[in-house]
Every structure is written in structure tokens, then in C-alpha cells.
Design a protein around this motif. Structure first.
Motif, short mmCIF file in Angstrom:
data_model
loop_
_atom_site.label_atom_id
_atom_site.label_comp_id
_atom_site.label_asym_id
_atom_site.label_seq_id
_atom_site.Cartn_x
_atom_site.Cartn_y
_atom_site.Cartn_z
N GLY A 89 0.77 -1.22 0.00
CA GLY A 89 0.00 0.00 0.00
C GLY A 89 0.81 1.28 0.00
O GLY A 89 2.03 1.29 -0.23
N LEU A 90 0.12 2.39 0.28
CA LEU A 90 0.70 3.72 0.16
C LEU A 90 1.86 3.95 1.11
O LEU A 90 2.87 4.55 0.74
N ASP A 91 1.74 3.50 2.34
CA ASP A 91 2.82 3.72 3.31
C ASP A 91 4.12 3.10 2.83
O ASP A 91 5.20 3.69 2.99
N GLU A 92 4.02 1.92 2.24
CA GLU A 92 5.23 1.27 1.74
C GLU A 92 5.81 2.04 0.55
O GLU A 92 7.02 2.22 0.44
N LEU A 93 4.95 2.50 -0.34
CA LEU A 93 5.42 3.28 -1.49
C LEU A 93 6.15 4.52 -1.02
O LEU A 93 7.25 4.85 -1.52
N VAL A 94 5.58 5.24 -0.06
CA VAL A 94 6.20 6.45 0.46
C VAL A 94 7.54 6.13 1.11
O VAL A 94 8.53 6.83 0.92
N ALA A 95 7.60 5.02 1.87
CA ALA A 95 8.84 4.63 2.53
C ALA A 95 9.92 4.28 1.51
O ALA A 95 11.10 4.65 1.67
N GLN A 96 9.54 3.57 0.46
CA GLN A 96 10.51 3.20 -0.58
C GLN A 96 11.02 4.44 -1.30
O GLN A 96 12.23 4.56 -1.57
N LEU A 97 10.13 5.35 -1.60
CA LEU A 97 10.54 6.57 -2.29
C LEU A 97 11.42 7.42 -1.40
O LEU A 97 12.44 7.99 -1.85
N ARG A 98 11.08 7.51 -0.11
CA ARG A 98 11.90 8.28 0.81
C ARG A 98 13.29 7.68 0.95
O ARG A 98 14.29 8.41 0.98
N GLN A 99 13.37 6.37 1.02
CA GLN A 99 14.67 5.71 1.11
C GLN A 99 15.53 6.04 -0.10
O GLN A 99 16.71 6.37 0.01
N GLY A 100 14.92 5.96 -1.28
CA GLY A 100 15.66 6.28 -2.50
C GLY A 100 16.07 7.73 -2.56
O GLY A 100 17.21 8.06 -2.94
N LEU A 101 15.16 8.62 -2.16
CA LEU A 101 15.44 10.04 -2.21
C LEU A 101 16.55 10.42 -1.23
O LEU A 101 17.46 11.19 -1.57
N ASP A 102 16.49 9.88 -0.02
CA ASP A 102 17.52 10.18 0.97
C ASP A 102 18.89 9.69 0.53
O ASP A 102 19.91 10.37 0.73
N ALA A 103 18.93 8.51 -0.09
CA ALA A 103 20.20 7.97 -0.55
C ALA A 103 20.76 8.77 -1.72
O ALA A 103 21.98 8.93 -1.85
N LEU A 104 19.88 9.31 -2.53
CA LEU A 104 20.32 10.01 -3.73
C LEU A 104 20.75 11.45 -3.43
O LEU A 104 21.79 11.91 -3.93
N LEU A 105 19.98 12.14 -2.62
CA LEU A 105 20.23 13.57 -2.38
C LEU A 105 20.75 13.86 -0.97
O LEU A 105 21.26 14.96 -0.73
N GLY A 106 20.59 12.90 -0.06
CA GLY A 106 20.98 13.15 1.32
C GLY A 106 19.77 13.46 2.17
O GLY A 106 18.93 14.28 1.78
N ALA A 107 19.67 12.84 3.33
CA ALA A 107 18.49 12.96 4.18
C ALA A 107 18.30 14.36 4.75
O ALA A 107 17.20 14.69 5.22
N ARG A 108 19.33 15.20 4.73
CA ARG A 108 19.23 16.55 5.29
C ARG A 108 19.31 17.64 4.22
O ARG A 108 19.26 18.83 4.56
N THR A 109 19.44 17.25 2.98
CA THR A 109 19.57 18.24 1.91
C THR A 109 18.23 18.95 1.68
O THR A 109 17.22 18.28 1.42
N PRO A 110 18.18 20.27 1.77
CA PRO A 110 16.92 20.98 1.50
C PRO A 110 16.43 20.72 0.08
O PRO A 110 17.22 20.78 -0.88
N ILE A 111 15.17 20.41 -0.05
CA ILE A 111 14.59 20.16 -1.37
C ILE A 111 13.27 20.90 -1.52
O ILE A 111 12.63 21.29 -0.53
N LEU A 112 12.89 21.09 -2.75
CA LEU A 112 11.55 21.55 -3.12
C LEU A 112 10.81 20.34 -3.65
O LEU A 112 11.42 19.43 -4.22
N LEU A 113 9.50 20.34 -3.51
CA LEU A 113 8.74 19.15 -3.86
C LEU A 113 7.47 19.53 -4.59
O LEU A 113 6.73 20.43 -4.16
#
Length: 285
Positions: A89-113
Motif C-alpha cells: 500500500g501507500l505507506d510502503e510506497l512512500v517509505a521506498q521513495l523516501r529511502q531512495g530520495l535520501d540515498a540520492l540527495l541526502g536525508a538533510r539536503t533541503p529540497i523543493l517538492l
């Protein structure tokens, strides 16, 4: 028939040109791949597509936005070229996307969304969880829980074969785009047909139960930053005129804008107006 074939060939060339302008990143996540496209320069702007879609939902605003931002556009888990597919479901999709995003850009890097349709709901969920999202722009976001205005029923598409019956394929896809995505007949061009077709073929995640939920407002209530929501005047997924500006509990502005003469897929139907509003909504970051 000749027009359908040549139009589809031209649309493929447009997509190939856009692909060639972007860097394609196949990011390993949980033993699978989350595929991103990156283009432009400036602050990182992550763009999330809608259901039955891919990064190509943003095709017509990429040139304008990439002049001001570095665009990071995934095929979300369960969509497009990404082999990573959530099953819970949605929670898993969000978690997977967050994991990928954090690894790619850094968990503390300011982003626009920025998020479109179902991607708007996903964006709100991400923003509620991450304290480094500086600004949020939603385009026709799903999950509002309010009334819909759709009166035309989409037709089945899985039996279509654009190579065997290009005219029948184009007619059916046109019908479905006008039923759900676009308002103007002239907006249903060869590029829209091709993007919609590819998105449908490569969708593995069922977003409808989440899109029809009322999960958007609770997520936004947990996000302390400013939000700009953009609607098409004729968006059949909502009643835009019922939406009004407001202020979040934390004091951040929650603005609403309506683009006249357009349907749900604003980035395709009104790319210049959409890109301008997006830049304005993100400019304060």
C-alpha cells in the motif's frame, strides 16, 4: 491511419529528445531499481507524477522548470521503468521513495517538492515526514476526499494494439484522456496519447483507493511549510472553486490557484501557466 502513425512517430521523437536531455539514474533499492531522470541546474526540485503515469507527466514543463531548478523526476515505485514495486500500500510506497530520495540527495539536503494527482498525495505524505522540504506545490492533488465531477466513463484499454489498429487505438485513448485528464479537444495531441499509453502499460501499483481517500488534509496538517495548490478550472477529480486560501496551524500560508480553461493534467494542457505558477510558489525557498 497515416496521420495516426506519423503522429505517434513524432511523439516518440519528442520523448527521445527529452530522454537524451536528461540523465537516467537506475538507483538500487531493496534489490530492485528506482529509476530517476535528472536535468537542469539550481535548487533540487523533486517532481512526482500521477497514477497511471511516469516522469513524462511533466514533459511539457521540463524546459521551463529546468532553467531554474535541478529536476529530479522518478518513476515512482510501481510505475514506469522502476522495477521496485510496493505490495503493502501507500505507506510502503512512500517509505521506498523516501529511502531512495535520501540515498540520492541526502536525508538533510533541503529540497523543493512538487506532485501531480496521486503524486500530490505522495508528496504531502513525504513532506509530513521530512523536515527538509522547503516548499510544496501540488497540482490537482488526490486524496482530498471531496466531490468529483467526472461524468464520462473511461473505456477499456487493455485490448488495444496501436500497431494493429492505430485509428481505433487513438480514438479510445482520446476518449479516456477527455474523460479524466484533459478538457480541450486540441490538448489531446499525439504526445498526450503516447504518454498516457506508456503510463497505463507500465502501471503496477493500484492508486485508486488512496486517491479517493481523505488522506491529503491530515498529511498537510503535519507539514509546517507553505503549500501552493493549483487546479484546472475543469478538473473532473475535484471542485476547484470550493477550495480557498488558508493558513496552516503553524502559520504557513496554504494558497490555492485555479487555471482557467484547463482540465486535470495541467502541465500538458497549460504548460506555460503551470510552470509560471510553480516557479512563483517555489520562489521563496
Amino acid at each position: 491511419m497515416t496521420g495516426c502513425v506519423s503522429g505517434r512517430a513524432a511523439a516518440r521523437e519528442q520523448i527521445e529528445a527529452l530522454e537524451s536531455a536528461c540523465e537516467r539514474i537506475a538507483q538500487p533499492v531493496l534489490g530492485q531499481h528506482l529509476v530517476w531522470r535528472r536535468v537542469g541546474s539550481g535548487p533540487p526540485l523533486v517532481l512526482l507524477h500521477g497514477g497511471h503515469g511516469s516522469w513524462l507527466h511533466w514533459a511539457r514543463v521540463i524546459p521551463a522548470l529546468s532553467a531554474s531548478f535541478t529536476l529530479w523526476m522518478p518513476d515512482m515505485p510501481g510505475y514506469g521503468d522502476s522495477t521496485l514495486t510496493p505490495t503493502q500500500g501507500l505507506d510502503e510506497l512512500v517509505a521506498q521513495l523516501r529511502q531512495g530520495l535520501d540515498a540520492l540527495l541526502g536525508a538533510r539536503t533541503p529540497i523543493l517538492l512538487g506532485g501531480f494527482s496521486f503524486g500530490g498525495l505522495v508528496s504531502a505524505q513525504l513532506a509530513a515526514q521530512c523536515d527538509h522540504v522547503q516548499r510544496l506545490v501540488l497540482i490537482g492533488p488526490a486524496g482530498h476526499g471531496g466531490p468529483r465531477r467526472q461524468t464520462v466513463t473511461p473505456l477499456p484499454w487493455r485490448d488495444l494494439d496501436p500497431d494493429a489498429d492505430p485509428v481505433g487505438w487513438a480514438s479510445r485513448m482520446r476518449h479516456n484522456l477527455l474523460a479524466q485528464m484533459l478538457h480541450s479537444e486540441t490538448a489531446v495531441d499525439a504526445l498526450a496519447l503516447e504518454i498516457q499509453w506508456r503510463g497505463c502499460l507500465n502501471t503496477r501499483f493500484r492508486s485508486k483507493p488512496f486517491s479517493r481517500s481523505a488522506a491529503l488534509a491530515p498529511a498537510l496538517s503535519r507539514y509546517p511549510g507553505e503549500v501552493l495548490t493549483i487546479w484546472g478550472e475543469h478538473d473532473v477529480t475535484a471542485v476547484p472553486r470550493d477550495k480557498a486560501d488558508g493558513v496552516a496551524p503553524q502559520g504557513a500560508l496554504r494558497r490555492q490557484r485555479v487555471v482557467g480553461g484547463a482540465g486535470h493534467w495541467l502541465m500538458h494542457e497549460r504548460p506555460a501557466a503551470t510552470a509560471l505558477l510553480m516557479r512563483q510558489g517555489l520562489a521563496a525557498a
